[in-house]
Write a protein that holds these residues in place. Structure first.
Motif, PDB file in Angstrom:
ATOM      1  N   ALA A  13      10.710 -14.232  -2.931  1.00  0.00           N
ATOM      2  CA  ALA A  13       9.428 -14.225  -3.658  1.00  0.00           C
ATOM      3  C   ALA A  13       9.389 -13.080  -4.650  1.00  0.00           C
ATOM      4  N   GLU A  14       8.484 -13.218  -5.602  1.00  0.00           N
ATOM      5  CA  GLU A  14       8.240 -12.189  -6.613  1.00  0.00           C
ATOM      6  C   GLU A  14       6.741 -12.152  -6.865  1.00  0.00           C
ATOM      7  N   GLY A  15       6.285 -11.085  -7.466  1.00  0.00           N
ATOM      8  CA  GLY A  15       4.899 -11.103  -7.928  1.00  0.00           C
ATOM      9  C   GLY A  15       4.183  -9.794  -7.742  1.00  0.00           C
ATOM     10  N   THR A  16       2.981  -9.766  -8.283  1.00  0.00           N
ATOM     11  CA  THR A  16       2.114  -8.597  -8.172  1.00  0.00           C
ATOM     12  C   THR A  16       0.738  -9.066  -7.732  1.00  0.00           C
ATOM     13  N   SER A  17       0.142  -8.319  -6.830  1.00  0.00           N
ATOM     14  CA  SER A  17      -1.147  -8.720  -6.290  1.00  0.00           C
ATOM     15  C   SER A  17      -2.035  -7.487  -6.148  1.00  0.00           C
ATOM     16  N   THR A  18      -3.241  -7.569  -6.627  1.00  0.00           N
ATOM     17  CA  THR A  18      -4.184  -6.457  -6.480  1.00  0.00           C
ATOM     18  C   THR A  18      -5.188  -6.825  -5.395  1.00  0.00           C
ATOM     19  N   VAL A  19      -5.263  -5.992  -4.377  1.00  0.00           N
ATOM     20  CA  VAL A  19      -6.045  -6.337  -3.188  1.00  0.00           C
ATOM     21  C   VAL A  19      -6.866  -5.145  -2.708  1.00  0.00           C
ATOM     22  N   PHE A  20      -7.839  -5.441  -1.868  1.00  0.00           N
ATOM     23  CA  PHE A  20      -8.640  -4.389  -1.218  1.00  0.00           C
ATOM     24  C   PHE A  20      -7.742  -3.562  -0.298  1.00  0.00           C
ATOM     25  N   ALA A  21      -7.928  -2.247  -0.316  1.00  0.00           N
ATOM     26  CA  ALA A  21      -7.092  -1.368   0.514  1.00  0.00           C
ATOM     27  C   ALA A  21      -7.968  -0.377   1.265  1.00  0.00           C
ATOM     28  N   TYR A  22      -7.469   0.088   2.363  1.00  0.00           N
ATOM     29  CA  TYR A  22      -8.194   1.067   3.174  1.00  0.00           C
ATOM     30  C   TYR A  22      -7.214   2.040   3.796  1.00  0.00           C
ATOM     31  N   GLN A  23      -7.751   3.137   4.282  1.00  0.00           N
ATOM     32  CA  GLN A  23      -6.892   4.177   4.840  1.00  0.00           C
ATOM     33  C   GLN A  23      -7.674   4.984   5.862  1.00  0.00           C
ATOM     34  N   VAL A  24      -7.025   5.374   6.910  1.00  0.00           N
ATOM     35  CA  VAL A  24      -7.593   6.400   7.795  1.00  0.00           C
ATOM     36  C   VAL A  24      -6.582   7.528   7.857  1.00  0.00           C
ATOM     37  N   GLY A  25      -7.089   8.722   7.985  1.00  0.00           N
ATOM     38  CA  GLY A  25      -6.178   9.851   7.979  1.00  0.00           C
ATOM     39  C   GLY A  25      -6.679  10.981   8.841  1.00  0.00           C
ATOM     40  N   LEU A  26      -5.761  11.785   9.308  1.00  0.00           N
ATOM     41  CA  LEU A  26      -6.122  12.998  10.038  1.00  0.00           C
ATOM     42  C   LEU A  26      -5.055  14.033   9.772  1.00  0.00           C
ATOM     43  N   GLY A  27      -5.417  15.266   9.938  1.00  0.00           N
ATOM     44  CA  GLY A  27      -4.455  16.323   9.674  1.00  0.00           C
ATOM     45  C   GLY A  27      -5.099  17.672   9.809  1.00  0.00           C
ATOM     46  N   VAL A  28      -4.477  18.649   9.189  1.00  0.00           N
ATOM     47  CA  VAL A  28      -5.003  20.000   9.295  1.00  0.00           C
ATOM     48  C   VAL A  28      -4.771  20.724   7.960  1.00  0.00           C
ATOM     49  N   ASP A  29      -5.787  21.467   7.526  1.00  0.00           N
ATOM     50  CA  ASP A  29      -5.689  22.286   6.324  1.00  0.00           C
ATOM     51  C   ASP A  29      -5.296  23.711   6.728  1.00  0.00           C
ATOM     52  N   PHE A  30      -4.536  24.343   5.887  1.00  0.00           N
ATOM     53  CA  PHE A  30      -4.227  25.747   6.096  1.00  0.00           C
ATOM     54  C   PHE A  30      -4.677  26.501   4.849  1.00  0.00           C
ATOM     55  N   ALA A  31      -5.611  27.411   5.030  1.00  0.00           N
ATOM     56  CA  ALA A  31      -6.187  28.134   3.891  1.00  0.00           C
ATOM     57  C   ALA A  31      -5.254  29.268   3.489  1.00  0.00           C
ATOM     58  N   VAL A  32      -4.592  29.109   2.341  1.00  0.00           N
ATOM     59  CA  VAL A  32      -3.714  30.167   1.824  1.00  0.00           C
ATOM     60  C   VAL A  32      -4.555  31.268   1.200  1.00  0.00           C
ATOM     61  N   GLY A  81      -3.607   0.346   4.916  1.00  0.00           N
ATOM     62  CA  GLY A  81      -3.468  -1.102   5.038  1.00  0.00           C
ATOM     63  C   GLY A  81      -4.205  -1.800   3.910  1.00  0.00           C
ATOM     64  N   THR A  82      -3.837  -3.056   3.708  1.00  0.00           N
ATOM     65  CA  THR A  82      -4.499  -3.830   2.650  1.00  0.00           C
ATOM     66  C   THR A  82      -4.785  -5.235   3.165  1.00  0.00           C
ATOM     67  N   VAL A  83      -5.676  -5.892   2.448  1.00  0.00           N
ATOM     68  CA  VAL A  83      -5.798  -7.342   2.621  1.00  0.00           C
ATOM     69  C   VAL A  83      -4.461  -7.934   2.172  1.00  0.00           C
ATOM     70  N   ARG A  84      -4.062  -9.053   2.776  1.00  0.00           N
ATOM     71  CA  ARG A  84      -2.728  -9.591   2.481  1.00  0.00           C
ATOM     72  C   ARG A  84      -2.545  -9.928   0.997  1.00  0.00           C
ATOM     73  N   PRO A  85      -1.577  -9.294   0.341  1.00  0.00           N
ATOM     74  CA  PRO A  85      -1.286  -9.682  -1.043  1.00  0.00           C
ATOM     75  C   PRO A  85      -0.580 -11.041  -1.076  1.00  0.00           C
ATOM     76  N   THR A  86      -0.718 -11.738  -2.192  1.00  0.00           N
ATOM     77  CA  THR A  86      -0.105 -13.057  -2.341  1.00  0.00           C
ATOM     78  C   THR A  86       0.950 -13.007  -3.435  1.00  0.00           C
ATOM     79  N   PHE A  87       2.131 -13.528  -3.122  1.00  0.00           N
ATOM     80  CA  PHE A  87       3.224 -13.593  -4.092  1.00  0.00           C
ATOM     81  C   PHE A  87       3.654 -15.052  -4.251  1.00  0.00           C
ATOM     82  N   THR A  88       4.594 -15.281  -5.152  1.00  0.00           N
ATOM     83  CA  THR A  88       5.059 -16.651  -5.398  1.00  0.00           C
ATOM     84  C   THR A  88       6.511 -16.780  -4.971  1.00  0.00           C
ATOM     85  N   GLU A  89       6.761 -17.772  -4.127  1.00  0.00           N
ATOM     86  CA  GLU A  89       8.130 -18.010  -3.673  1.00  0.00           C
ATOM     87  C   GLU A  89       8.938 -18.681  -4.792  1.00  0.00           C
ATOM     88  N   SER A  90      10.236 -18.675  -4.607  1.00  0.00           N
ATOM     89  CA  SER A  90      11.122 -19.265  -5.608  1.00  0.00           C
ATOM     90  C   SER A  90      10.868 -20.768  -5.769  1.00  0.00           C
TER      91      SER A  90
END
Lengths: 216, 393
Positions: free
Chosen positions: A152-171, A185-194
């Motif tokens: 498959a080939e193609g480009t798809s623009t989809v809704f995306a989301y993210q969760v994150g955690l971590g730690v800041d270090f104040a320099v 993660g994203t909603v499933r992008p759609t491409f075109t098969e050969s």
């Protein structure tokens, strides 16, 4: 020699676990980050069923522009930011019902997310955070092949989301380092098969990133 | 920002199990082109009057093979020698007369050939067998006929034989349908004889038909609602057996209730007793067959005509029998549930009054030797009702 080592270690501990000698930053900031990402659970679906796509870990990088919500903020301490991120992973294997086959091609995601992070600040230089992001991603499948035959080939623009955690270090008051984990993660992008059929695909990414933010 | 933190943690928890892989369901067919095909037969030689199925395999660019039989068009170049005559199995070639033929398969423009010889071999002996010589009535057993030919070849002639079932002490049927030839079904308990005949030879094997076995069960009443004050709720289990018969199996199965605070059930009779408001699942099991249904006990409220009473320390006025009514919030019916309740008194005031929790004296309050006030509690289906007891001289 031994004394020097002890002295150096003492200094390192004081720096890492010492208390902040400056006020927390409030206001605008810019930043950048880089790290490694791994696509997981990449399952592709078409009219004949589903198969799995495996890819190599790859470099991820991005930039942010945001606002530090310092002490006294009515919604609590944290950060609001706009984030651009780039991920590009090379496909190495495709697993079908009758076994795994050599895969090739690239899965690339460019995303623009609005992130909100909640920060837990005290007198320490370290500030853990957790947050979510919502936005859009442009996902490109280029040259996806199994044993040299196109999938498959193609480009798809989809809704995306993210969760994150971590730690800041104040320099310093205006400079902070950030080490964190992101699940994207994203909603499933759609491409075109050969053969012209459409192919949908899961896109989930786990990343570990190291970043720097500079406040104004 | 606390809200953001909570949402984030919730997302992480939810997404931690997201999309975890199931096995792929699709083959690479369609992506990897078929470059050649081949025909596969159990043997390239069959005896006249016998048949064999052919398989057409597609070679996908040298990477893997897949079964393309269902997509193949198969033809014989000499149909008087061998031909595809079974409509329901277009991949089965039948030997008609001795000779040689070439079978051609075509799939999407690709062709393959297979030379096939129909021999003059005659059958010598026939062996009839099954992997399951005993079956419960109503279940099936696949029989196989193997022919030993005079040219020392051995061939599966299950499809080419004619099958009959003869009743003995029991009974069975056997199929001659092309889709299920040689498949016997037990009809009546005992022993039946299964015979295969091919050309001039026949042979038999025994099929033992056993008692029908339980296949499924239904529980009644299904999804019922009852009031708390009902003494009992009888359930029944009806089993459906392998021979299609049904039978009441209520007392031969094991009953249980998932929430004994809602209803208990007698393990071998299926008689349930409501114990409190809510919904429980009534489960029933026999071997590896199970059934279930939900039982809902309607919510209710408690009341008493005498929530506060005064008695004396001396006979005959030193006792009183308290009563509790439960009113269903669904049906509106009210009934005495005194004997369904657990009765208790204040353990620190037993010299003022005590209450009996033993049938038939449940709710019977007996004054002690001291005067004063105390409480007695009736707990019915988890719901408490408190009485005030005053004892005077």
């Amino acid at each position: 020699m031994k004394k020097t080592l002890v002295l150096n270690l003492t200094c390192l501990v004081l720096v890492l676990f010492g208390t902040a000698a400056f006020a927390e930053h409030t206001g605008p900031y810019v930043g950048g980050y880089a790290g490694g990402n791994l696509l997981t659970f990449t399952k592709a679906y078409d009219n004949l069923g589903n198969f799995n796509i495996e890819s190599d870990p790859a470099l991820q990088y991005g930039g942010i522009i945001g606002w530090d919500l310092g002490p006294g903020s009515p919604v609590g301490q944290g950060r609001l930011e706009l984030e651009y991120s780039h991920r590009g992973n090379k496909v190495n294997k495709v697993k079908f019902s009758n076994g795994g086959f050599a895969g090739e091609g690239d899965l690339t995601a460019d995303s623009l997310l609005l992130n909100a992070y909640a920060l837990s600040r005290d007198r320490s230089l370290w500030s853990p955070y957790v947050g979510v992001g919502l936005g859009a991603a442009r996902i490109q499948a280029s040259g996806l092949k199994v044993n040299g035959f196109p999938i498959a080939e193609g480009t798809s623009t989809v809704f995306a989301y993210q969760v994150g955690l971590g730690v800041d270090f104040a320099v310093s008051e205006n400079v902070a380092l950030d080490i964190g984990y992101r699940f994207f993660g994203t909603v499933r992008p759609t491409f075109t098969e050969s053969n012209g059929q459409s192919l949908k695909m899961d896109y989930f990414s786990n990343s570990v990133l190291l970043g720097v933010r500079i406040g104004f | 920002m606390k809200f953001i933190a909570l949402i984030s943690l919730l997302f992480i928890l939810l997404l931690s199990g997201c999309g975890k892989g199931s096995d792929p369901t699709r083959s690479p067919d369609g992506f990897v082109p078929v470059t050649s095909i081949r025909i596969v037969a159990v043997s390239s030689k069959i005896a006249a009057k016998t048949s064999t199925r052919l398989t057409v395999l597609g070679n996908h660019s040298g990477i893997y093979e897949s079964d393309l039989t269902s997509q193949a068009v198969l033809v014989s170049d000499t149909t008087t020698v061998a031909d595809f005559v079974t409509v329901s199995q277009p991949d089965r070639i039948s030997g008609i007369l001795p000779g040689n033929v070439v079978i051609t398969a075509t799939v999407a423009g690709l062709t393959a050939t297979l030379p096939l010889t129909v021999s003059t071999a005659k059958i010598s002996t026939l062996t009839v067998s099954t992997l399951t010589p005993s079956v419960a009535s109503g279940l099936t057993s696949q029989f196989k006929a193997q022919g030993n030919f005079d040219d020392s070849t051995v061939q599966d002639v299950t499809f080419d034989a004619t099958w009959t079932a003869t009743a003995g002490t029991g009974n069975a049927s056997i199929s001659n349908d092309p889709a299920s030839r040689g498949l016997a079904k037990g009809l009546a308990v005992g022993t039946a004889t299964i015979t295969a005949a091919f050309d001039t030879v026949s042979n038999s094997a025994q099929l033992t038909v056993l008692d029908p076995i339980l296949q499924s069960m239904a529980v009644a009443p299904a999804g019922s609602s009852v009031d708390f004050f009902l003494a009992t709720v009888p359930f029944t289990a009806t089993g459906t057996f392998s021979d299609g018969s049904t039978k009441d199996i209520t007392t031969s199965v094991i009953w249980s209730s998932s929430q004994t605070t809602v209803a208990t059930i007698v393990v071998n009779t299926g008689v349930a007793t409501p114990t409190g408001a809510g919904t429980t699942t009534i489960n029933v099991v026999s071997g590896n067959i199970s059934g279930k249904t939900d039982l809902t006990v309607n919510t209710f409220s408690l009341s008493s005509p005498t929530p506060s009473v005064t008695i004396k320390t001396t006979s005959p006025d030193n006792t009183i029998k308290l009563k509790v009514d439960a009113k269903s919030s669904v049906t509106g019916i009210q009934q005495d549930v005194t004997d369904k309740c657990t009765w208790s008194h204040d353990p620190t005031n037993t010299l003022i009054a005590t209450v009996s929790d033993i049938i038939p004296n449940k709710g019977l309050v007996i004054a002690g030797t001291l005067t004063g006030s105390t409480t007695v509690t009736a707990t019915c289906g988890g719901v408490p009702l408190v009485f005030t007891i005053t004892v005077t001289l």
